[in-house]
Design an enzyme around this catalytic site. Structure first.
Site: not given
Length: 621
Positions: A203, A410
């Site tokens: 991430k 996402s």
């Protein structure tokens, strides 16, 4: 004696003057009403153009290619008042125009006018290229000419049968890259702390705030999906030009040496490499087209119709020929970051978008829904709000099909999970299944400036996440626990919707970004294809056959007052005409996506967002 309350009689001149004033006021009122009527007529009345036989269609993407308009009323106002077309083109209109023209006997040839196209995502380019290929398969010719081609423009130009270049121009192909700015040292110099909470090894959306360079994990992941996009690009160009993909790669890598060898003549470099067929001036190109479709005596060029006028004429013809009511496949576009609350045009308001899904579910005419996603994500709360409504849509028996555009990562993937089918292009950027939280702390900066914060509270939990106070370790642990919990919820939903184990979902998640082709192999995507294929899939799932349904775009109601205000204060205006601001705008947008944290709107401070828009080569010669 006359009563004191009796009013004196007005004289003839006074009464005459009153009549004149009354007439004047009536005239002004009528004039204002007529003026308003003329403005509204100019804004909304558009005569249907006549399409002659045996002419060329000028297909001209303009500005940025988007999935839908955000401010239609303001767009019309801008075009009428400033005489300047808005700097964007809508995907659905571009592809539909090609689809119509392929079977229209009045259109003999397609001319690609690509000079004014500033930006399109790689998946959008791929879908437009597929539409151009279908047009070619109809047996009609495609011709293009430009002063110079950017990398994105050239991808579409490579589908042409005849690809011409101005002798003073060039073809600039650079490849794909992603180069974020990193702010750790700058933030340290400003005495600003960024408290980061994340779940997912890859991430990397938060890396610009805590590092000065790209982490090894992010570097490996980014290289993987960038190379997939580059393969799609080089394979597509090579197929269109009759070259090998290695020839396209060599052209990009060896361009400086080839420029030196050709004495700095970029046009000769492109010609010798087989990237163009011939070097022609604009007038020479026009003469070739005149021989094909004839001369237009009004302006001296070839006989033609502009793609926007053609699209309008075909939609008007459809309305006139409308038969009995048909079932509908709704198309709902999710374009931009996901936010909580009204963040203006260009964002996806979670509550408003969920309301649109609910409206489609309760609309008896809509038999199925296509969700077109072009979003890097954002607020987890907004994403979950939308997902729940899509879950209700499927539970009602109406199929939901997702069509991924250039980016659906996402939070963009979060809202895709409830679909019966997920379709993407090979060059779509998706995945990035992970969450994070960011809490800025600027109390050290305030202290350095002589500003101190102090007070009393009834508990230790009051105002603990304020930036002007240090963050206590136990509250930081609580925030990290919250992030990890949301990540587990993300994984659980992915595993359930995609029919895989939690362990398998975790292995392909970790915040890692995937290309569409890899996402299909991993099971995150069902099929490769564009919006039209998604519409056909939704119709099939709804039990509808071709010709038994119509497509309806679902849009939020427009507050015309807000749209005018946004246009007046947000328009660049006609004074920028002729100024090439595309490189500057590209940099500003990249910086804005990192520094403008307006999309950090989640009430719990948890976000699923991806900084995964590559630099796809928009520079011009």
């Amino acid at each position: 004696m006359a009563s004191r309350n009796t009013k004196p009689r007005r004289g003839i001149f006074s009464r005459l003057w009153g009549l004149i004033v009354l007439i004047q006021r009536a005239f002004i009122s009528v004039f204002v009403l007529l003026t308003l009527a003329m403005i509204l007529l100019a804004l909304f009345y558009r005569p249907t153009p006549h399409i002659d036989d045996h002419i060329a269609l000028v297909w001209a993407p303009y500005g940025v290619v988007v999935e839908q308009r955000d401010l239609e009323f303001a767009d019309a106002l801008n075009e009428q008042l400033f005489g300047e077309p808005n700097r964007y083109s809508v995907m659905r209109e571009l592809t539909k125009t090609l689809q119509d023209a392929a079977t229209d006997d009045r259109i003999d040839v397609l001319f690609l006018k690509l000079d004014e196209m500033d930006y399109a995502g790689m998946a959008q380019l791929q879908e437009l290229g597929q539409a151009l290929q279908r047009f070619k398969e109809s047996g009609k010719r495609i011709i293009t000419h430009a002063k110079g081609y950017t990398q994105q423009q050239y991808y579409l130009a490579s589908f042409a049968d005849d690809l011409y270049l101005d002798p003073m121009g060039g073809v600039l192909i650079e490849g794909f890259g992603i180069y974020p700015q990193y702010f750790r040292d700058a933030l340290e110099k400003l005495d600003i702390d960024i408290h980061v909470f994340r779940a997912g090894q890859y991430k990397s959306a938060i890396e610009p705030f805590i590092r000065n360079d790209m982490s090894p994990e992010a570097r490996a992941a980014n290289r993987s999906w960038l190379e997939d996009l580059w393969d799609v690009y080089t394979d597509g160009v090579a197929a269109g030009r009759g070259l090998k993909a290695t020839d396209v790669v060599a052209y990009a890598n060896e361009f400086p040496e080839r420029m030196v060898k050709k004495g700095g003549d970029a046009a000769e470099v492109a010609l010798s490499a087989g990237m163009v067929d011939e070097l022609l001036t604009r007038e020479q190109m026009r003469e070739k087209l005149r021989k094909l479709v004839g001369r237009d005596d009004n302006h001296g060029s070839f006989r033609q119709v502009d793609s926007s006028e053609y699209y309008w004429a075909m939609r008007q013809a459809e309305r006139r020929q409308a038969g009995p009511p048909k079932d509908k496949i709704g198309v709902l576009v999710a374009q931009g970051p996901l936010v909580d609350g009204d963040m203006g045009a260009g964002n996806i308001n979670g509550d408003q978008f969920a309301w649109l899904v609910d409206e489609a579910r309760r609309n008896k005419e809509i038999a199925g829904l296509v969700l077109r996603i072009d979003s890097p994500g954002g607020s987890v709360t907004a994403s979950e709000t939308i997902r729940r409504e899509l879950e209700l849509m499927r539970a009602s028996g109406k199929p939901v099909v997702v069509s991924m555009s250039s980016v659906a990562a996402s939070g963009g993937y979060w809202i895709a999970m409830e679909a019966d089918k997920i379709l993407a292009q090979a060059s779509t950027v998706t995945g990035s299944i992970g969450v994070f939280g960011l809490l800025p702390g600027y109390y050290r900066l305030l202290n350095r400036l002589g500003v101190n914060t102090d007070g009393v509270a009834t508990t230790d939990s009051v105002a603990v996440y304020r930036g002007d106070r240090p963050l206590a370790p136990r509250h930081a642990k609580a925030m990290q626990a919250s992030v990890e919990n949301y990540y587990k919820e993300f994984l659980r939903r992915v595993a359930s919707s995609r029919g895989m184990s939690l362990e398998a979902a975790d292995n392909l998640a970790q915040g890692r970004v995937w290309s569409g082709v890899d996402a299909q192999k991993l099971g995150l995507v069902d099929e490769l294809g564009g919006l039209q294929k998604a519409i056909e899939t939704a119709a099939q799932l709804a039990g509808l056959k071709s010709g038994e349904y119509k497509v309806e775009t679902i849009k939020p109601p427009i507050d015309w007052r807000l749209s005018i205000v946004e246009q007046l204060f947000g328009a660049t205006g006609p004074w920028l005409k002729g100024v090439d601001v595309a490189p500057l705008l590209g940099w500003v947008k990249r910086m804005q996506s990192r520094l403008n944290l307006g999309w950090l709107s989640d009430p719990h401070g948890i976000h699923a967002y991806c900084f995964c828009v590559p630099d796809t080569g928009g520079r011009r010669f």
